[in-house]
Design a protein around this motif. Structure first.
Motif, PDB file in Angstrom:
ATOM      1  N   LEU A  58      73.607  32.318  85.624  1.00 27.67           N
ATOM      2  CA  LEU A  58      74.262  31.024  85.859  1.00 27.67           C
ATOM      3  C   LEU A  58      73.270  29.875  85.683  1.00 27.67           C
ATOM      4  N   THR A  59      72.055  30.069  86.166  1.00 29.02           N
ATOM      5  CA  THR A  59      71.019  29.039  86.009  1.00 29.02           C
ATOM      6  C   THR A  59      70.715  28.800  84.540  1.00 29.02           C
ATOM      7  N   VAL A  60      70.571  29.878  83.802  1.00 32.72           N
ATOM      8  CA  VAL A  60      70.269  29.760  82.383  1.00 32.72           C
ATOM      9  C   VAL A  60      71.404  29.061  81.638  1.00 32.72           C
ATOM     10  N   ALA A  61      72.658  29.372  82.010  1.00 34.18           N
ATOM     11  CA  ALA A  61      73.806  28.762  81.339  1.00 34.18           C
ATOM     12  C   ALA A  61      73.773  27.242  81.470  1.00 34.18           C
ATOM     13  N   LEU A  62      73.402  26.740  82.648  1.00 32.47           N
ATOM     14  CA  LEU A  62      73.316  25.291  82.846  1.00 32.47           C
ATOM     15  C   LEU A  62      72.248  24.683  81.946  1.00 32.47           C
ATOM     16  N   ALA A  63      71.126  25.387  81.791  1.00 31.30           N
ATOM     17  CA  ALA A  63      70.039  24.872  80.953  1.00 31.30           C
ATOM     18  C   ALA A  63      70.341  25.008  79.465  1.00 31.30           C
ATOM     19  N   THR A 253      84.242   8.933  73.443  1.00 32.08           N
ATOM     20  CA  THR A 253      85.259   9.835  74.003  1.00 32.08           C
ATOM     21  C   THR A 253      84.860  11.310  73.844  1.00 32.08           C
ATOM     22  N   ALA A 254      83.637  11.568  73.386  1.00 30.09           N
ATOM     23  CA  ALA A 254      83.203  12.950  73.149  1.00 30.09           C
ATOM     24  C   ALA A 254      83.215  13.755  74.441  1.00 30.09           C
ATOM     25  N   THR A 255      83.477  15.036  74.302  1.00 34.53           N
ATOM     26  CA  THR A 255      83.519  15.931  75.452  1.00 34.53           C
ATOM     27  C   THR A 255      83.002  17.302  75.046  1.00 34.53           C
ATOM     28  N   LEU A 256      82.624  18.084  76.046  1.00 38.12           N
ATOM     29  CA  LEU A 256      82.167  19.445  75.786  1.00 38.12           C
ATOM     30  C   LEU A 256      83.302  20.452  75.832  1.00 38.12           C
ATOM     31  N   ALA A 257      84.493  19.989  76.159  1.00 40.97           N
ATOM     32  CA  ALA A 257      85.641  20.888  76.262  1.00 40.97           C
ATOM     33  C   ALA A 257      86.017  21.417  74.885  1.00 40.97           C
ATOM     34  N   GLY A 258      86.452  22.659  74.840  1.00 36.62           N
ATOM     35  CA  GLY A 258      86.862  23.265  73.580  1.00 36.62           C
ATOM     36  C   GLY A 258      87.611  24.549  73.835  1.00 36.62           C
ATOM     37  N   GLY A 259      88.055  25.188  72.770  1.00 37.32           N
ATOM     38  CA  GLY A 259      88.766  26.447  72.898  1.00 37.32           C
ATOM     39  C   GLY A 259      87.878  27.617  72.541  1.00 37.32           C
ATOM     40  N   LEU A 260      88.487  28.788  72.413  1.00 36.35           N
ATOM     41  CA  LEU A 260      87.750  29.981  72.021  1.00 36.35           C
ATOM     42  C   LEU A 260      87.349  29.888  70.556  1.00 36.35           C
ATOM     43  N   PRO A 261      86.169  30.386  70.209  1.00 40.85           N
ATOM     44  CA  PRO A 261      85.803  30.429  68.784  1.00 40.85           C
ATOM     45  C   PRO A 261      86.757  31.340  68.027  1.00 40.85           C
ATOM     46  N   THR A 262      87.126  30.951  66.828  1.00 39.61           N
ATOM     47  CA  THR A 262      88.093  31.711  66.037  1.00 39.61           C
ATOM     48  C   THR A 262      87.430  32.321  64.812  1.00 39.61           C
ATOM     49  N   PHE A 263      87.937  33.485  64.424  1.00 32.81           N
ATOM     50  CA  PHE A 263      87.394  34.179  63.258  1.00 32.81           C
ATOM     51  C   PHE A 263      87.836  33.482  61.978  1.00 32.81           C
ATOM     52  N   LEU A 351      72.513  42.216  82.015  1.00 34.28           N
ATOM     53  CA  LEU A 351      73.592  41.474  82.657  1.00 34.28           C
ATOM     54  C   LEU A 351      73.261  39.992  82.800  1.00 34.28           C
ATOM     55  N   SER A 352      71.978  39.651  82.910  1.00 31.39           N
ATOM     56  CA  SER A 352      71.612  38.244  83.055  1.00 31.39           C
ATOM     57  C   SER A 352      71.981  37.458  81.797  1.00 31.39           C
ATOM     58  N   GLY A 353      71.681  38.006  80.621  1.00 27.08           N
ATOM     59  CA  GLY A 353      72.043  37.345  79.374  1.00 27.08           C
ATOM     60  C   GLY A 353      73.540  37.326  79.148  1.00 27.08           C
ATOM     61  N   ILE A 354      74.205  38.420  79.521  1.00 30.40           N
ATOM     62  CA  ILE A 354      75.661  38.475  79.383  1.00 30.40           C
ATOM     63  C   ILE A 354      76.314  37.442  80.290  1.00 30.40           C
ATOM     64  N   THR A 355      75.829  37.334  81.519  1.00 32.99           N
ATOM     65  CA  THR A 355      76.362  36.340  82.462  1.00 32.99           C
ATOM     66  C   THR A 355      76.166  34.922  81.935  1.00 32.99           C
ATOM     67  N   ALA A 356      74.973  34.638  81.412  1.00 31.39           N
ATOM     68  CA  ALA A 356      74.697  33.305  80.881  1.00 31.39           C
ATOM     69  C   ALA A 356      75.653  32.962  79.752  1.00 31.39           C
ATOM     70  N   PHE A 363      82.282  27.301  80.798  1.00 30.31           N
ATOM     71  CA  PHE A 363      82.018  25.859  80.859  1.00 30.31           C
ATOM     72  C   PHE A 363      82.804  25.139  79.764  1.00 30.31           C
ATOM     73  N   ILE A 364      82.802  25.725  78.563  1.00 36.01           N
ATOM     74  CA  ILE A 364      83.493  25.101  77.432  1.00 36.01           C
ATOM     75  C   ILE A 364      85.002  25.099  77.651  1.00 36.01           C
ATOM     76  N   LEU A 365      85.524  26.214  78.184  1.00 38.59           N
ATOM     77  CA  LEU A 365      86.967  26.370  78.302  1.00 38.59           C
ATOM     78  C   LEU A 365      87.556  25.620  79.493  1.00 38.59           C
ATOM     79  N   ILE A 366      86.964  25.780  80.663  1.00 38.57           N
ATOM     80  CA  ILE A 366      87.600  25.235  81.866  1.00 38.57           C
ATOM     81  C   ILE A 366      86.667  24.425  82.763  1.00 38.57           C
ATOM     82  N   GLY A 367      85.372  24.491  82.534  1.00 33.90           N
ATOM     83  CA  GLY A 367      84.451  23.826  83.465  1.00 33.90           C
ATOM     84  C   GLY A 367      83.644  22.707  82.867  1.00 33.90           C
ATOM     85  N   SER A 368      84.091  22.177  81.732  1.00 37.07           N
ATOM     86  CA  SER A 368      83.279  21.169  81.049  1.00 37.07           C
ATOM     87  C   SER A 368      83.078  19.925  81.905  1.00 37.07           C
TER      88      SER A 368
END
Length: 559
Positions: A58-63, A253-263, A351-356, A363-368
């Protein structure tokens, strides 16, 4: 649990342990053991803590957020392209890579290579280049090229670490700039600057002193949350993450919100012309990514006193970049700053990298909107502590204790890392180290002489005979003054390359022209192999000490 279930579980564990033993013994190729390798995550040999890995992740994700956004701007692409890369590269390398606890994502070293490609041909060509980069990196893993990281000398490693620490520090200075009324980015001043410095200092104090009280929660995470709460509560006028994003993009008006990456397969023509365009960039990206990842892996190996798998890391990086290019990401590699945050916060397992990575996606989907509120001062403080922990301060004390050539290499690699590129710095450092080694080796060639009872002169040679020492080797001998029979004893010397073999042949010619006989004794098996391979190109006399009884007639040619 029933008796049968317990027996099945026991048999399964023992089977996996036996397969792991066979792999380590070389009886099963590691490629076929890949599905079983993931079970080592839960092995007793690894000090693994779910709580530490999750909190550290979680700490790494914020950074990761401001770093990914910043490098996306460097490459000239949308911020979400950098965030998607950080998510996918971080997730896949954590699963398939060879270094548990190492964090990967979008990096500046690779971003600077992408700028020209994006500017000239567009972002779709970038995605195609990233896919090809992944293929090249996977081939490097299959061909086991990760082992060559062992050839990087220690002074080059020190230069790499110190250079990256300086780069991380300089990158944080950009956070001390704001957009003025004219839309120009200028340095902070007045109350804003003082509050910014104060919050940075507070963040660093928490990270430094909290572990002395408790290690239950990563100090970096506590510092980020505490400083964020304090800034919001007191309404302190310093910029936060969304201020940075809007300032860099120029979009209020820029934001970090977005959807899932698509193929999506990159929308480029599938022609040889396209391949010629993206191949040079893909080769450079692959080299930069692997060099930075493998050197970061070596650094973490040293800190954690464990050993990562370089070939598996090449494969993991390749899988990550190949996939990222197909899902609209800019590609990436290991990030030394975030990796250090993870390790210092207690993250050791995959698990630390997976969690990050998953936290970053959330964060992108719901916590931006929550992440956008994090003050830059908190993240800068965390990165400043990374700089202090990454820089090898011991290298400063080495200045008067080691050879000047090693200090020069450290400074050279550090400087090139800062002003140019990591890959270039490491390559130049290795080349200079090799030249220094060759120069020193060339001066170590020497010989003692004696006349035996039969009147033959014996040269007892010592030192390496290779391309750098052949001139000194030739100067040792005096064919005009020596007797008719001369023996060169290689008991304390070795011939290392074909240049050395040619030197032996030329020395024999010098004696032949004077009607004298030259013999070589106690040549190593490797040297004999080189002579045998050279065939008729080289003519020398070989003799052996009677005690050895290993004369090889096929290698003896009378002049």
């Amino acid at each position: 649990m029933g008796i049968k279930s317990m027996v099945k579980a026991f048999v399964a564990v023992k089977t996996i342990e036996k397969i792991d033993f066979w792999v380590n013994q070389g009886r099963i190729p590691r490629l076929f053991s890949r599905p079983f390798a993931m079970f080592s995550l839960f092995s007793k040999r690894i000090q693994y803590s779910v709580k530490n890995d999750v909190l550290s992740g979680l700490t790494v994700a914020l950074a990761l957020v401001p770093e990914a956004v910043a490098f996306a701007f460097v490459a000239g692409v949308d911020p979400l392209v950098g965030l998607y890369a950080a998510f996918m590269v971080g997730l896949l390398t954590s699963i398939f890579g060879g270094r548990p606890g190492m964090i990967s994502g979008a990096t500046g070293a690779m971003a600077v290579v992408m700028v020209a490609l994006v500017a000239q041909h567009g972002v779709e060509y970038l995605f195609a280049a990233v896919v090809l980069t992944g293929v090249i990196q996977m081939l490097a893993g299959i061909l086991r090229l990760g082992m060559f990281i062992r050839m990087v000398p220690y002074p080059v490693m020190l230069g790499f670490v110190n250079g990256l620490a300086i780069v991380i520090f300089l990158a944080q200075l950009g956070q001390f700039k704001v957009i003025n009324a004219e839309g120009i980015r200028v340095w902070m001043s007045g109350a804003t600057l003082y509050w910014m410095l104060g919050m940075v200092f507070l963040t660093m104090l928490i990270i430094h002193y909290l572990p002395k009280l408790t290690r239950a929660i990563p100090a970096s995470l506590v510092a980020i949350v505490a400083v964020t709460g304090l800034v919001i509560l007191l309404d302190i006028p310093i910029p936060n993450v969304i201020d940075y994003v809007r300032g860099e993009s120029g979009d209020p008006t820029a934001t970090l919100a977005g959807g899932l990456p698509t193929f999506a397969i990159p929308a480029v023509p599938l022609t040889m012309e396209t391949f010629k365009i993206i191949l040079p960039y893909a080769l450079i990206l692959a080299a930069v990514g692997l060099i930075e990842s493998l050197l970061t892996m070596s650094l973490i190996d040293e800190i954690t006193e464990t050993r990562g798998n370089g070939n598996r890391e090449c494969l993991g990086q390749g899988i990550a970049n190949f996939t990222t290019g197909l899902f609209g990401g800019m590609g990436g590699c290991a990030m030394i700053g975030q990796s250090m945050i993870n390790i210092k916060s207690g993250g050791r397992g995959r698990l630390s990298g997976i969690t990050a990575a998953i936290a970053l996606l959330l964060f992108i989907l719901i916590g931006s909107r929550w992440i956008e509120m994090v003050p830059l001062a908190a993240l800068v403080g965390v990165m400043f502590m990374v700089v202090l922990g990454t820089f090898e301060w011991a290298s400063l004390r080495m200045i008067t204790k080691v050879q000047k050539s090693e200090i020069f290499i450290i400074v050279l690699v550090s400087g090139i890392t800062v002003i140019a590129d990591l890959a270039i710095a490491v390559i130049i450092g290795v080349i200079v180290s090799a030249l220094v080694f060759a120069w020193k080796g060339a001066k170590r060639i020497d010989a003692k002489t004696e006349i035996n009872t039969t009147g033959s002169k014996i040269y007892h040679l010592s030192g390496p005979v290779f391309f750098g020492s052949i001139h000194n080797f030739q100067d040792i001998f005096s064919p005009a003054e020596d007797p008719d029979d001369v023996i060169v004893d290689f008991m304390d010397a070795r011939v290392y390359d074909h240049s050395g073999i040619e030197a032996l042949d030329k020395l024999a010619d010098r004696y032949q022209r004077r009607g004298k006989t030259l013999h070589y004794r106690h040549l190593s098996q490797e040297c004999k192999g080189l002579l045998h391979k050279a065939g008729d190109l080289v003519e020398v006399n070989l003799i052996e000490d009677p005690d050895y009884k290993v004369a090889n007639p096929s290698l003896s040619v009378n002049p």
